[in-house]
Design a protein around this motif. Structure first.
Motif, mmCIF file in Angstrom:
data_model
loop_
_atom_site.group_PDB
_atom_site.id
_atom_site.type_symbol
_atom_site.label_atom_id
_atom_site.label_comp_id
_atom_site.label_asym_id
_atom_site.label_seq_id
_atom_site.Cartn_x
_atom_site.Cartn_y
_atom_site.Cartn_z
ATOM 1 N N PHE A 173 0.826 -1.211 0.000
ATOM 2 C CA PHE A 173 0.000 0.000 0.000
ATOM 3 C C PHE A 173 0.860 1.261 0.000
ATOM 4 N N PRO A 174 0.445 2.276 -0.753
ATOM 5 C CA PRO A 174 1.221 3.520 -0.783
ATOM 6 C C PRO A 174 1.087 4.350 0.491
ATOM 7 N N ARG A 175 0.002 4.133 1.258
ATOM 8 C CA ARG A 175 -0.206 4.926 2.470
ATOM 9 C C ARG A 175 -0.584 4.017 3.640
ATOM 10 N N LEU A 176 0.047 4.300 4.797
ATOM 11 C CA LEU A 176 -0.202 3.502 5.994
ATOM 12 C C LEU A 176 -0.497 4.414 7.177
ATOM 13 N N SER A 177 -1.478 3.997 7.980
ATOM 14 C CA SER A 177 -1.793 4.669 9.230
ATOM 15 C C SER A 177 -1.791 3.619 10.335
ATOM 16 N N ILE A 178 -1.502 4.055 11.557
ATOM 17 C CA ILE A 178 -1.492 3.131 12.685
ATOM 18 C C ILE A 178 -2.352 3.676 13.813
ATOM 19 N N PHE A 204 5.521 4.998 9.680
ATOM 20 C CA PHE A 204 4.135 5.440 9.480
ATOM 21 C C PHE A 204 4.079 6.944 9.253
ATOM 22 N N GLU A 205 3.232 7.355 8.303
ATOM 23 C CA GLU A 205 3.062 8.778 8.003
ATOM 24 C C GLU A 205 1.831 9.354 8.676
ATOM 25 N N HIS A 206 1.017 8.471 9.273
ATOM 26 C CA HIS A 206 -0.210 8.903 9.935
ATOM 27 C C HIS A 206 -0.359 8.069 11.200
ATOM 28 N N VAL A 207 -0.578 8.731 12.330
ATOM 29 C CA VAL A 207 -0.694 8.053 13.619
ATOM 30 C C VAL A 207 -1.970 8.523 14.311
ATOM 31 N N SER A 208 -2.765 7.547 14.767
ATOM 32 C CA SER A 208 -3.989 7.857 15.520
ATOM 33 C C SER A 208 -3.846 7.274 16.922
ATOM 34 N N PRO A 209 -3.374 8.073 17.884
ATOM 35 C CA PRO A 209 -3.244 7.591 19.262
ATOM 36 C C PRO A 209 -4.513 7.896 20.055
ATOM 37 N N PHE A 253 5.226 15.654 13.010
ATOM 38 C CA PHE A 253 3.804 15.391 12.793
ATOM 39 C C PHE A 253 2.969 16.566 13.296
ATOM 40 N N GLU A 254 1.849 16.803 12.616
ATOM 41 C CA GLU A 254 0.906 17.834 13.046
ATOM 42 C C GLU A 254 -0.373 17.165 13.532
ATOM 43 N N ALA A 255 -0.877 17.603 14.672
ATOM 44 C CA ALA A 255 -2.162 17.113 15.172
ATOM 45 C C ALA A 255 -3.268 17.845 14.420
ATOM 46 N N TYR A 256 -3.608 17.335 13.235
ATOM 47 C CA TYR A 256 -4.608 18.043 12.433
ATOM 48 C C TYR A 256 -6.018 17.764 12.922
ATOM 49 N N GLU A 257 -6.144 16.835 13.865
ATOM 50 C CA GLU A 257 -7.400 16.544 14.552
ATOM 51 C C GLU A 257 -7.008 16.005 15.919
ATOM 52 N N VAL A 258 -7.904 16.054 16.881
ATOM 53 C CA VAL A 258 -7.562 15.729 18.260
ATOM 54 C C VAL A 258 -6.835 14.390 18.384
ATOM 55 N N SER A 259 -7.284 13.364 17.651
ATOM 56 C CA SER A 259 -6.677 12.032 17.764
ATOM 57 C C SER A 259 -6.000 11.584 16.479
ATOM 58 N N ASN A 260 -5.702 12.508 15.588
ATOM 59 C CA ASN A 260 -5.085 12.140 14.310
ATOM 60 C C ASN A 260 -3.904 13.056 14.009
ATOM 61 N N ALA A 262 -0.553 13.703 11.308
ATOM 62 C CA ALA A 262 -0.020 13.399 9.983
ATOM 63 C C ALA A 262 1.338 14.061 9.802
ATOM 64 N N ARG A 263 2.215 13.362 9.065
ATOM 65 C CA ARG A 263 3.564 13.889 8.835
ATOM 66 C C ARG A 263 3.529 15.122 7.940
ATOM 67 N N ASP A 264 2.567 15.189 7.023
ATOM 68 C CA ASP A 264 2.399 16.364 6.179
ATOM 69 C C ASP A 264 0.958 16.405 5.693
ATOM 70 N N VAL A 265 0.614 17.436 4.936
ATOM 71 C CA VAL A 265 -0.771 17.601 4.482
ATOM 72 C C VAL A 265 -1.221 16.416 3.634
ATOM 73 N N ALA A 266 -0.338 15.907 2.796
ATOM 74 C CA ALA A 266 -0.701 14.791 1.917
ATOM 75 C C ALA A 266 -1.023 13.524 2.696
ATOM 76 N N ALA A 267 -0.489 13.392 3.906
ATOM 77 C CA ALA A 267 -0.703 12.181 4.696
ATOM 78 C C ALA A 267 -2.006 12.204 5.482
ATOM 79 N N ARG A 268 -2.675 13.345 5.502
ATOM 80 C CA ARG A 268 -3.958 13.413 6.214
ATOM 81 C C ARG A 268 -4.991 12.512 5.558
ATOM 82 N N SER A 269 -5.955 12.053 6.354
ATOM 83 C CA SER A 269 -7.033 11.221 5.809
ATOM 84 C C SER A 269 -8.059 12.116 5.116
#
Length: 398
Positions: A173-178, A204-209, A253-260, A262-269
């Motif tokens: 897969f080209p994109r992975l989130s954890i 991982f380029e996207h992390v949801s803790p 990484f930027e917390a673009y949402e409370v629990s999400n 992303a390493r950059d804008v392109a990695a956002r969901s």
């Protein structure tokens, strides 16, 4: 930790398009190999229900066709397979859903198609087939890289399996989130920092803790009521949250949402952003929620929760257990609730529609106290407001 600020207008609108012309799909696959003790989602044990699952796939496809007739011509924005455990879904069924969605709602170019997956060896063996079916973003429910924690959380995989699955997924897969769960009983800040660093080291380029939330109806909820489970106290939970922000921010990484994050804008969901920005989406599958514009009204839908009821409802032309047309105030309040979870915030015009003013009253007070900030016509939560966002929203909207 830096203050959460609204983005510049150009950045904020990048990729949004006209929300009224686009439509996302959420597909709920309710089957799981086992039910985790913290889970309160609409799930059932898999138990080899092959015939039932085939009937459910047919119902999802039929439901999609019927809802397409209701909403009219739209462009497909994204697809999200959630659950449950969608990585247990037959790849040919995944392909059938994607193909029909593209036919009913032709997209403009490539779109994000996400599937949630467990990182067991058995399911990792299906990753290549799922990629061939059209999945281009995998959201991996690893939850922890500690074997004792995984056992506590009732997970089927080991830490070693998770690492192998990540390697397999990276090839497919080209994109992975954890997804990771923290604030577990007995977890220290040092333990959590090490786990989070492990995830980052795996690329991982996207992390949801997510902080462990204990719901009354779950096994953990019953254990809490019996006094056999003790979650971290508020101070430790706050320290774990602060460590989360510090580690991820330090890694770019930027917390673009409370629990999400992303390493950059392109990695956002893009699927999640579509929902948070108030876009329409179909909810397909048992218990799935949807938001549709029907006859000019923002309409909330909830499908029948039980699999048999959903299948029968679709066959009868009545898949929804609930359908509610939101009035203007209800639609605005929902959009504010979602928007304030994001770094973009919510348009000030929506708060004005709720009778709120930046010069007096609760909105003005929250801005003055540093919980909210106002810039470029958007209101957003600050670094101070995000950890207590539920309380901020109560103060703002009650």
């Amino acid at each position: 930790m830096t203050e959460a600020r609204p983005q510049s207008t150009a950045r904020r609108e990048r990729g949004v398009g006209d929300q009224k012309d686009t439509l996302a799909l959420y597909v709920h696959w309710p089957y799981c190999a086992r039910i985790c003790p913290y889970c309160d989602f609409n799930v059932v044990r898999d138990r080899g229900r092959i015939e039932e699952q085939a009937g459910l796939v047919d119902a999802i496809l039929t439901d999609m066709t019927a809802q397409a007739a209701l909403v009219g011509p739209r462009r497909l924005a994204s697809i999200f397979f959630g659950g449950g455990t969608p990585s247990l879904m037959p790849p040919e069924a995944v392909a059938a859903v994607i193909t029909q969605a593209r036919t009913l709602f032709p997209p403009d170019g490539e779109i994000e198609i996400t599937l949630e997956a467990n990182p067991t060896d058995a399911e990792a063996g299906r990753y290549a087939a799922l990629a061939d079916a059209g999945i281009n973003r995998l959201s991996m429910g690893v939850q922890s890289f500690d074997d004792a924690a995984l056992a506590f959380l009732g997970r089927d995989h080991s830490a070693a399996e998770a690492r192998r699955a990540v390697e397999t997924a990276a090839r497919a897969f080209p994109r992975l989130s954890i997804d990771l769960i923290y604030a577990r009983p007995g977890q220290s800040v040092a333990d959590w920092t090490a786990e989070l660093t492990t995830a980052l080291d795996l690329g991982f380029e996207h992390v949801s803790p997510y902080q462990l939330t204990i719901e009354p109806t779950t096994a953990f909820g019953r254990a809490l009521a019996r006094g056999t489970l003790t979650p971290p106290d508020e101070d430790l939970a706050a320290a774990l949250y602060e460590a989360t922000q510090a580690v991820l921010e330090g890694a770019g990484f930027e917390a673009y949402e409370v629990s999400n994050h992303a390493r950059d804008v392109a990695a956002r969901s893009s699927h999640n952003l579509h929902v948070w920005r108030g876009g329409d989406y179909l909810g397909l599958g048992p218990g799935a929620h949807g938001r549709l514009t029907l006859a000019g009204e923002r309409t909330a839908t909830v499908a029948h929760r039980r699999i048999a009821d959903y299948v029968a409802g679709v066959a009868a032309g009545a898949p929804w257990a609930e359908r509610e047309a939101l009035d203007a105030l209800g639609a605005a309040e929902e959009r504010v609730l979602l928007g304030l979870r994001t770094v973009e915030g919510a348009p000030l015009t929506l708060l004005h529609a709720l009778g709120l003013s930046e010069t007096a009253g609760p909105l003005a007070d929250l801005i003055a106290d540093g919980f909210l900030t106002l810039a470029e016509g958007h209101v957003a939560a600050t670094a101070t407001g995000r950890p207590v966002l539920d309380a901020v929203l109560r103060a703002l909207l009650t």
